[in-house]
Structure formats: structure tokens, C-alpha cells
Enzyme design. Sequence first.
Site, PDB file in Angstrom:
ATOM      1  N   TYR A  41     -31.558  15.296 -43.395  1.00 25.37           N
ATOM      2  CA  TYR A  41     -30.612  16.391 -43.612  1.00 25.37           C
ATOM      3  C   TYR A  41     -31.306  17.751 -43.636  1.00 25.37           C
ATOM      4  CZ  TYR A  41     -26.502  13.563 -44.805  1.00 25.37           C
ATOM      5  OH  TYR A  41     -25.429  12.716 -44.760  1.00 25.37           O
TER       6      TYR A  41
ATOM      7  N   LYS B 178     -36.402   1.233 -43.986  1.00 29.74           N
ATOM      8  CA  LYS B 178     -36.560   0.656 -42.648  1.00 29.74           C
ATOM      9  C   LYS B 178     -38.062   0.638 -42.382  1.00 29.74           C
ATOM     10  CE  LYS B 178     -34.798  -0.859 -38.755  1.00 29.74           C
ATOM     11  NZ  LYS B 178     -34.033  -2.120 -38.623  1.00 29.74           N
TER      12      LYS B 178
ATOM     13  N   ASP C 131     -30.460  -2.384 -42.379  1.00 32.96           N
ATOM     14  CA  ASP C 131     -29.472  -3.190 -41.638  1.00 32.96           C
ATOM     15  C   ASP C 131     -29.084  -4.436 -42.432  1.00 32.96           C
ATOM     16  OD1 ASP C 131     -32.083  -4.059 -41.243  1.00 32.96           O
ATOM     17  OD2 ASP C 131     -31.866  -4.450 -39.091  1.00 32.96           O
TER      18      ASP C 131
ATOM     19  N   ASP D 249     -26.097   7.880 -47.592  1.00 35.54           N
ATOM     20  CA  ASP D 249     -24.805   8.415 -47.159  1.00 35.54           C
ATOM     21  C   ASP D 249     -23.980   7.290 -46.537  1.00 35.54           C
ATOM     22  OD1 ASP D 249     -22.835  10.368 -46.500  1.00 35.54           O
ATOM     23  OD2 ASP D 249     -23.574  10.325 -44.430  1.00 35.54           O
TER      24      ASP D 249
ATOM     25  N   ASP E 203     -20.616   4.974 -48.410  1.00 31.10           N
ATOM     26  CA  ASP E 203     -19.249   4.894 -47.879  1.00 31.10           C
ATOM     27  C   ASP E 203     -18.848   3.433 -47.666  1.00 31.10           C
ATOM     28  OD1 ASP E 203     -18.787   7.642 -47.762  1.00 31.10           O
ATOM     29  OD2 ASP E 203     -17.845   7.502 -45.784  1.00 31.10           O
TER      30      ASP E 203
HETATM   31  C1  IPM Z   1     -21.212  13.031 -48.717  1.00 32.16           C
HETATM   32  C2  IPM Z   1     -20.707  13.722 -47.465  1.00 32.16           C
HETATM   33  C3  IPM Z   1     -21.678  14.830 -47.093  1.00 32.16           C
HETATM   34  C4  IPM Z   1     -23.012  14.183 -46.806  1.00 32.16           C
HETATM   35  C5  IPM Z   1     -21.222  15.713 -45.937  1.00 32.16           C
HETATM   36  C6  IPM Z   1     -19.865  16.316 -46.197  1.00 32.16           C
HETATM   37  C7  IPM Z   1     -22.231  16.776 -45.609  1.00 32.16           C
HETATM   38  O1  IPM Z   1     -20.521  12.823 -46.437  1.00 32.16           O
HETATM   39  O2  IPM Z   1     -21.296  13.687 -49.763  1.00 32.16           O
HETATM   40  O3  IPM Z   1     -21.518  11.838 -48.647  1.00 32.16           O
HETATM   41  O4  IPM Z   1     -23.250  13.706 -45.687  1.00 32.16           O
HETATM   42  O5  IPM Z   1     -23.845  14.151 -47.713  1.00 32.16           O
HETATM   43 MN    MN Z   2     -20.923  10.761 -46.995  1.00 30.84          MN
END
Ligand code: IPM
Ligand code: MN
Length: 366
Positions: free
Chosen positions: A141, A187, A219, A243, A247
Site C-alpha cells: 500500500y 507467502k 493461499d 485486506d 473480507d
Molecule cells: C479496508 C478497505 C481499504 C483498504 C480501502 C478502502 C483503501 O478495503 O479498510 O479494508 O484496502 O485497506
Molecule cells: Mn478491505
Amino acid sequence: MEKTIAILPGDGIGPEVTAAAVKVLRTIAMRYGHSFTMKEADIGGAAIDRYGEPLPDETITACEQSDAILLGAVGGPKWDKNPADKRPEKGLLGIRKHFDLYANIRPVKAFPSLLSSSPLKKEVAENVDMVILRELTGGLYFGEPKRRNERSAIDTLVYTKEEIKRIVTQAFEIARTRRGKVTSVDKANVLETSKLWRQVVEEVREGYPDVDVDHLYVDAAAMKLITEPSTFDVIVTENMFGDILSDEASVITGSLGMLPSASVRADGFGLYEPVHGSAPDLAGENKANPSAAILSAAMMLRHSFGFHTEASAIEEAVKSVLEDGYGTGDVCGGDKQVVSTTRFAEKVIEEIEREFVSDHIMLSYV
Ligand code: IPM
Ligand code: MN
């Protein structure tokens, strides 16, 4: 106690869910004898519209003058075509970096009353109770060089030993307060940064003989999160892997709308925000689930202020409201009654008041 909280509602459903969390915080302040001063400021698309940039100085100043930050969400189609430095996400990345909020704590816990909404079989999803600890201010990032032209583009994955050590140490500390297991995700079969990561985990573990450790390639971790999610306790990983995996893990519990997060640094200062995004399609309809924002406020009380009783009161209240059969559209399978964002928040507030009164009547008898 007196606390100042910066409120950054942001975009999409952000303003609705933060308004709900603010109401809950006001109830907590009144009942438990605190004084919370809330300072609202713009971030993301809302800030681009007003100031021409996603993280204006006014917002940084408001946050610097506060004890913690509560954020809604950033982003939306309106700003999708903006150049990279004028995108709402840049505001979020900027605030994480500015305040050195390197530890992103994302708890993923199954709510029994929501298991029917999980995409996984009930037997697989039940008993899920993990914390994903994501490194938040390093890696792909932020690494330099980072640029693009017509013919090629480059991002840089770089980690220093110190950056790895501080997040890994925190993972061991958190594991000690839980089931005592750290899974480090990397990884290391391909990436140099991952080899260093693994080496640091091996060094740090020496100081924590009471904590079990395993290493998983990312993975394999993605697969195991779906096949055996309840076997995880604390997952620690770098920014990008975290990240993606967070999710993935978040939907196991039934709804992304339930999950809070904290982004903190060593002295306890932190930014608290729902894991879900700005959901532009739901914005302005009073339909969004405010649970993640409300539970993020609870995390703030616990982590930044040390108000454990108050945090638990909020968490218990959210659970009770769901168990009583109320929910917003995203968590309403079967026999649940669908209520609006504001109604759900009112229900949580009623429940906090009810718990408070019954606790104090009990106390007056002992
Ligand atoms: C999160 C989001 C952010 C990230 C984006 C909005 C930049 O997806 O907080 O997980 O990738 O960190
Ligand atoms: Mn995210």
C-alpha cells in the site's frame, strides 16, 4: 471521564451508521457518567466535495485534538474516475499513515442468531471466533517506488524488521488473552518480505512459550478459512493479505454489516470503523445495518478508553436485539422483523437502558 471523539461520517451509508453509533455513545455517556465531546469532520468523497481533497488539514487537526476517531466509510461511484490522489480511499490511507495506526484489529465472531445467513453450512460457521490482525501502514500500500505510465506500472512490497516485530508482538499479546494460538500468514515460498516475516515470528515466539504458533501460506489460509474457520484464534499478516483475508472471513458470520474494526498504535490512540464499505446503493434509505458502527464504538470504549463495562453493555445490547428477532435487511433471514437503521439503533439504546436499570436494581439488593 471526559473524552473528545472525532466523528468522520464519510460517504454513502457512513453518515447514517455513524449517527446511530453517536446516539448509542450519548446514551452510554449519560448512563455511566461520562462526558463525550464529539467533533465532526469530513473525510473521503465528502471532503473532496467540500475542500477539494480527501483528507483536509481541518480533519487532521480535529483528530489530533481528540482521544479517538470514529469513522463511517469512504468511497462511491461519484469519485471513481478521480485521479489517484483525489480519491476518497486516499483519505483513509492518509489518516492511517499520519497517525501511525499500524495495527488493524478485525474480530470475526459468529452471532448464533445470524448463522442462517452464512454462506457456509451451520456446522462449519458456528463457533467461529477469531481476530485478524492486519499490518496497516506498510507493505504494498505504501512502498516506494509506486508509479505508472502508459507502458508499465510498479508497486513496491517492503517491510522492515521493526514494522514486522511490533505487529507480531501484538498478535502474541492478544493470543494470550484468548485461546493462545497465533497463525502467521505469509507467502514465504516466494516472497523475500515473507521470509523475513516468518523469521521475525520465530524470534518473537521465544518470548511467548505459552502461545502455539503455526505458519500458513496465504493461499492455504484462504482455503482453510472456508473449510475450517473455527480452528483459527489470532491470524497475523501483512497489509495486502490481511485486506483480502479479512473480507473473506467477514462473510462467514452471516453479514459484513456486523463487523467492527480498530486501527490502533502502541499508545492506545485509534481509529474505529465498520469493516463494511460505503454501500452507495443503500445510502440515504435508512436501511443500512448500524451494528458494525455501533460495535466499533464499543471497541473504541474498550481499547482507547479502557471502559470495559460500557463496551460490554453495547455488545450485549446488540446481541439481545438480534436475538429478540429484530434486524436490518441484510441480517433478516426467516422470522426476523426488518427494521430501519434508526429503529435498530433505538432498540439497542432501549436495551442498554434496560440492562443498566436491571444491573443497578440488582446492585441495590446486595
Ligand atoms: C479496508 C478497505 C481499504 C483498504 C480501502 C478502502 C483503501 O478495503 O479498510 O479494508 O484496502 O485497506
Ligand atoms: Mn478491505
